[in-house]
Design an enzyme around this catalytic site. Sequence first.
Site, PDB file in Angstrom:
ATOM      1  N   PHE A 175       0.811  -1.221   0.000  1.00 44.55           N
ATOM      2  CA  PHE A 175       0.000   0.000   0.000  1.00 44.55           C
ATOM      3  C   PHE A 175       0.839   1.264   0.000  1.00 44.55           C
ATOM      4  O   PHE A 175       0.369   2.322  -0.424  1.00 44.55           O
ATOM      5  CB  PHE A 175      -0.937   0.030   1.217  1.00 44.55           C
ATOM      6  CG  PHE A 175      -0.242   0.364   2.520  1.00 44.55           C
ATOM      7  CD1 PHE A 175      -0.041   1.687   2.913  1.00 44.55           C
ATOM      8  CD2 PHE A 175       0.216  -0.630   3.375  1.00 44.55           C
ATOM      9  CE1 PHE A 175       0.601   2.003   4.100  1.00 44.55           C
ATOM     10  CE2 PHE A 175       0.852  -0.328   4.566  1.00 44.55           C
ATOM     11  CZ  PHE A 175       1.053   0.989   4.928  1.00 44.55           C
ATOM     12  N   CYS A 188       9.542   1.596   3.408  1.00 50.37           N
ATOM     13  CA  CYS A 188      10.532   0.572   3.746  1.00 50.37           C
ATOM     14  C   CYS A 188      11.935   1.158   3.768  1.00 50.37           C
ATOM     15  O   CYS A 188      12.858   0.532   4.278  1.00 50.37           O
ATOM     16  CB  CYS A 188      10.447  -0.602   2.781  1.00 50.37           C
ATOM     17  SG  CYS A 188      10.925  -0.208   1.089  1.00 50.37           S
ATOM     18  N   GLU A 199       9.740  -4.049  12.795  1.00 51.45           N
ATOM     19  CA  GLU A 199       9.404  -2.889  11.965  1.00 51.45           C
ATOM     20  C   GLU A 199       8.097  -2.262  12.461  1.00 51.45           C
ATOM     21  O   GLU A 199       7.060  -2.922  12.468  1.00 51.45           O
ATOM     22  CB  GLU A 199       9.266  -3.319  10.510  1.00 51.45           C
ATOM     23  CG  GLU A 199       9.025  -2.188   9.540  1.00 51.45           C
ATOM     24  CD  GLU A 199       8.941  -2.661   8.093  1.00 51.45           C
ATOM     25  OE1 GLU A 199       9.430  -1.939   7.213  1.00 51.45           O
ATOM     26  OE2 GLU A 199       8.387  -3.751   7.851  1.00 51.45           O
TER      27      GLU A 199
END
Length: 498
Positions: free
Chosen positions: A149, A281, A383
Amino acid sequence: MRDITHFIDGQSVAGTSGRYGEVFNPNTGEVQARVQLATVGEVDAAVQSALRAQQTWALVNPQRRARVMFEYKRLLEANMNELAEMLSAEHGKVVADSKGDIQRGLEVIEFACGIPQALKGEYTEGAGPGIDVYSMRQPLGVCAGITPFNFPAMIPMWMFGVAIAVGNTFVLKPSEKDPSVPVRLAELFMEAGAPKGVLNVVHGDKLSVDALLDHPDVKAVSFVGSSDIAQYVYARGTATGKRVQAMGGAKNHGIVMPDANMDQAVKDIMGAAYGSAGERCMALPVVVPVGQKTAEELRERLLAEIETLKVGVSTDAAAQYGPVVSAAHKQKVSDYIQLGVDEGAELVVDGRGFALQGYEKGFFMGPTLFDHVKTSMRTYNEEIFGPVLQIVRADSFDEAVALPSQHQYGNGVAIFTGNGRAAREFVSRVQVGMVGVNVPIPVPVSYHSFGGWKRSGFGDTNQYGMEGVRFYTKVKTVTARWPEGSVEDSAFVIPTMK
């Protein structure tokens, strides 16, 4: 309620599953559309369309395929504002950031415009008596992409831009959280002159993913997402004989040396940590000051910058970041903040209580800052993917190098320093796939390639650039002889070039 349909064989195709996903406006918290989730049969229809198209698309010479890419580039630029506003309305990132998302994908399309040069093989004249040897790169067939996304324009273009340019056709399964831009990208690709079936889009969840991974006519799969799912995609895809590149999660570190330009480093860290609400990321969620003096100065400067940071709706040109993508993701990030408190980290700034006047139901979070984070903490090792910055203090250069090198993720890292020797040693020693020297988000340009190490990347080939060309093609090597005179006897031993 608006329904977002599949794009198969060059046209909009309504789904028949009766299953839908909700597409929110993260600024208001309201459901703005439904996305239809595909059946296995609809995934197969997309693959079959791609299979039919590939048989003729592969025969189109590289120069003519490049002309389609040139026209696609032009259309992307002409429709930039429309695409950016559409992206922001579903993702929540500010419009300027959405334009950056599209631009980085467009740069891979620019690389694909030069595909004739990238496809040139090797040639050896006279490898043996009257024998020439040459190689060529040929497409695999139908390829698939499964995208996240957080970059609904850039990452799909990373994949299908190169895959289609080299002669493959493509089935894209984008995130169901923000699916409108991927469909629009496919529509524009047809408008650019690509035949129907060259690029298809099917929406869905795990059922669609598994259907692509198991389909015998899909020859290669590219994935970007969390590490656990990346590992699953890699294992299941390779088990069925596919080529798979699966990019996973990250916990990128920014090393701040005592001699760093602190003014620039702080500005860079703020943008890299909090831009796009940390949903990247290649975000920089961990900062590692080297030495006590550096740590104290960095902390104070970060606090001063956080006080001036503006969170706003995605259409606010003055906002530096907008809401996170969903209520569920907001809760996940909030839970991680509480976990950090429970683990004993110092919560310097808490972003959980942030609310934007007039948009109280939106998925907004203020910036969060932790200090004295330890490597044993879950919040350091996992994360978070939100606007949360953690300070992990290091006493020495060696300790700073070891932190990202020993972490389970190895996507990106940056060092801030004015010392060329220290930077060179850091680049050489650190065990991470992408390194920035005074560059906070070291995403390589389109003619290099993107890829992390360890649990940040499964597979042997990176995204886009020449690595992408190699992933989406197979090499055929030809050994040719044109003998003169009498017919020679056949050899019953393996031929050599003596």
